[in-house]
Design an enzyme around this catalytic site. Structure first.
Site, PDB file in Angstrom:
ATOM      1  CD  GLU A 103      -2.807  -1.301   2.368  1.00  0.00           C
ATOM      2  OE1 GLU A 103      -3.890  -1.884   2.244  1.00  0.00           O
ATOM      3  OE2 GLU A 103      -2.399  -0.878   3.458  1.00  0.00           O
ATOM      4  CB  CYS A 117       3.181   7.539   3.098  1.00  0.00           C
ATOM      5  SG  CYS A 117       3.743   6.323   4.303  1.00  0.00           S
ATOM      6  CB  CYS A 124       7.424  -5.282   8.457  1.00  0.00           C
ATOM      7  SG  CYS A 124       8.828  -4.492   9.267  1.00  0.00           S
ATOM      8  CB  CYS A 128       6.704  -2.078  15.597  1.00  0.00           C
ATOM      9  SG  CYS A 128       8.371  -1.767  15.006  1.00  0.00           S
ATOM     10  CB  CYS A 131       3.264  -1.211  13.264  1.00  0.00           C
ATOM     11  SG  CYS A 131       3.352  -1.276  11.472  1.00  0.00           S
ATOM     12  CB  CYS A 350       1.175   6.993  11.216  1.00  0.00           C
ATOM     13  SG  CYS A 350       2.875   6.635  11.485  1.00  0.00           S
TER      14      CYS A 350
HETATM   15  S1  SF4 Z   1       6.565   0.281  12.314  1.00  0.00           S
HETATM   16 FE1  SF4 Z   1       5.662  -1.473  11.223  1.00  0.00          FE
HETATM   17  S2  SF4 Z   1       6.484  -1.380   9.174  1.00  0.00           S
HETATM   18 FE2  SF4 Z   1       7.765  -0.041  10.457  1.00  0.00          FE
HETATM   19  S3  SF4 Z   1       9.437  -1.347  11.134  1.00  0.00           S
HETATM   20 FE3  SF4 Z   1       7.868  -1.517  12.705  1.00  0.00          FE
HETATM   21  S4  SF4 Z   1       6.646  -3.295  12.106  1.00  0.00           S
HETATM   22 FE4  SF4 Z   1       7.852  -2.708  10.335  1.00  0.00          FE
END
Ligand code: SF4
Length: 361
Positions: A103, A117, A124, A128, A131, A350
């Site tokens: 995206e 963005c 990923c 995190c 996220c 975000c």
């Molecule tokens: S914020 Fe999300 S996309 Fe960015 S590094 Fe952490 S897990 Fe990966």
């Protein structure tokens, strides 16, 4: 010699044509009896006015288009789905040639900025906790030409909807850009090239969750774009809890790497700090943040409003706590800005990018 070169290029048969440089395309065309100047025409179709297939290269003969189709691939991203937020934000879902989705978001602001963005990976690996992408597996890195496609397609929407070109690009979408280092740098090279979008590198920001070794590498490569660190917590204990990468890249190692980056590039750093209720929103947290800010040549702290996601239980802080935090930073001469996230109604804010529709399908 030409035959030798043909062999080399033909090894690239059915390979991505955008991985060839202009001189490779010239050599290839000569070996199939075409004029050298055609290479520039092909190259322009690939980068300046990018097309999605060889058939769209309308100033080439039908025979040449057919030959290119036989010898090369053009695995460009395609827009699969578009969502439009009530605040003017657009979220595009792109489909890759091998069936994955990523995206990208176009964010218009009242100040006349149009920011794209973009994503750098499919999924990923850094997990995190706050996220949505962090709850997906990392499938693969995006190629540099795929990242370039995201920018071009978002720029097309920007021109069509707002009559303007993109003014800024942030690498803050899905994935950790510094774990796809070469492709990210190559995409920026192309975006800033006169043979691409000719955008100033100063208008591009790469945001990292904090890979100290690669921050140093950016310094060694003397990059000209801006760097942002997603700090989000100002002591190791709290940061471990929300960003597992902190276990191997602790805050001190990041401070050292950022100072090295500055020494090499003279580019000041931006800190990103998402405010979470009762986790990092107290004035003690603000004090810790100020201490880090003082140790790094930073020009800005972006405070970000947290956007809830289904997979996590974090909450947004109360408004008066956000104001007190902001006020406290200002009082201590920290250049801080509160970034209200946009596109929340379409999960484009975000931390919310995660191909939700694909999962729920
Ligand atoms: S914020 Fe999300 S996309 Fe960015 S590094 Fe952490 S897990 Fe990966």
């Amino acid at each position: 010699m030409a035959r030798l070169y043909l062999c080399k290029i033909m090894k690239n048969a059915a390979r991505n044509i955008r991985h060839l440089v202009l001189t490779d395309i010239e050599a290839y065309l000569l070996t199939i009896g075409e004029k050298k100047f055609r290479a520039k025409q092909v190259y322009d179709w690939l980068w300046l006015k990018p097309v999605r297939s060889f058939n769209e290269m309308t100033n080439l003969s039908k025979e040449l288009r057919q030959k290119l189709t036989e010898d090369f691939t053009l695995p460009a991203l395609k827009i699969d789905h578009t969502q439009h937020s009530e605040d003017g934000t657009f979220k595009l879902r792109f489909k890759t040639h091998d069936g994955h989705f990523v995206e990208g978001v176009l964010i218009p602001t009242a100040s006349g900025r149009y920011t794209a963005c973009v994503s750098s990976q499919i999924g990923c690996s850094l997990s995190c906790r706050f996220c949505a992408t962090g709850y997906m597996d990392r499938k693969r890195n995006l190629d540099f030409d795929e990242i370039y496609d995201e920018v071009v397609l978002l720029n097309d929407v920007c021109e069509k909807e707002y009559g303007k070109k993109l003014s800024n690009i942030v690498y803050m979408g899905m994935g950790e850009p510094l774990l796809n280092y070469k492709n990210v740098l190559r995409s920026i090279e192309r975006i800033t090239s006169p043979e691409g979008l000719a955008m100033s590198p100063k208008r591009i920001t790469v945001s990292t969750a904090g890979v100290a070794k690669m921050i140093r590498q950016l310094g060694d490569d003397k990059v000209k774009f801006k760097l942002a660190l997603s700090l989000h917590a100002a002591n190791d204990q709290k940061r471990h809890g929300i960003m597992p990468i902190n276990e191997t890249n602790d805050i001190q190692s990041l401070i050292d790497a950022l100072n090295y980056f500055y020494k090499q590039t003279k580019n000041e750093i931006t800190f990103e700090y998402i405010l979470f209720k009762n986790l990092n929103d107290s004035l003690t947290d603000a004090d810790e943040l100020i201490k880090i800010y003082r140790q790094v040549p930073a020009d800005l702290v972006n405070l970000i409003e947290y956007n809830p996601i289904d997979a996590a239980t974090f909450e947004k802080p109360e408004e008066d706590k956000v104001e007190a935090f902001m006020y406290y930073l200002g009082k201590h001469r920290v250049n801080a800005r509160l970034r209200r996230s946009r596109g929340k109604d379409i999960d484009a804010a975000c931390g919310q990018l995660a191909n939700k529709e694909e999962h729920s399908a």
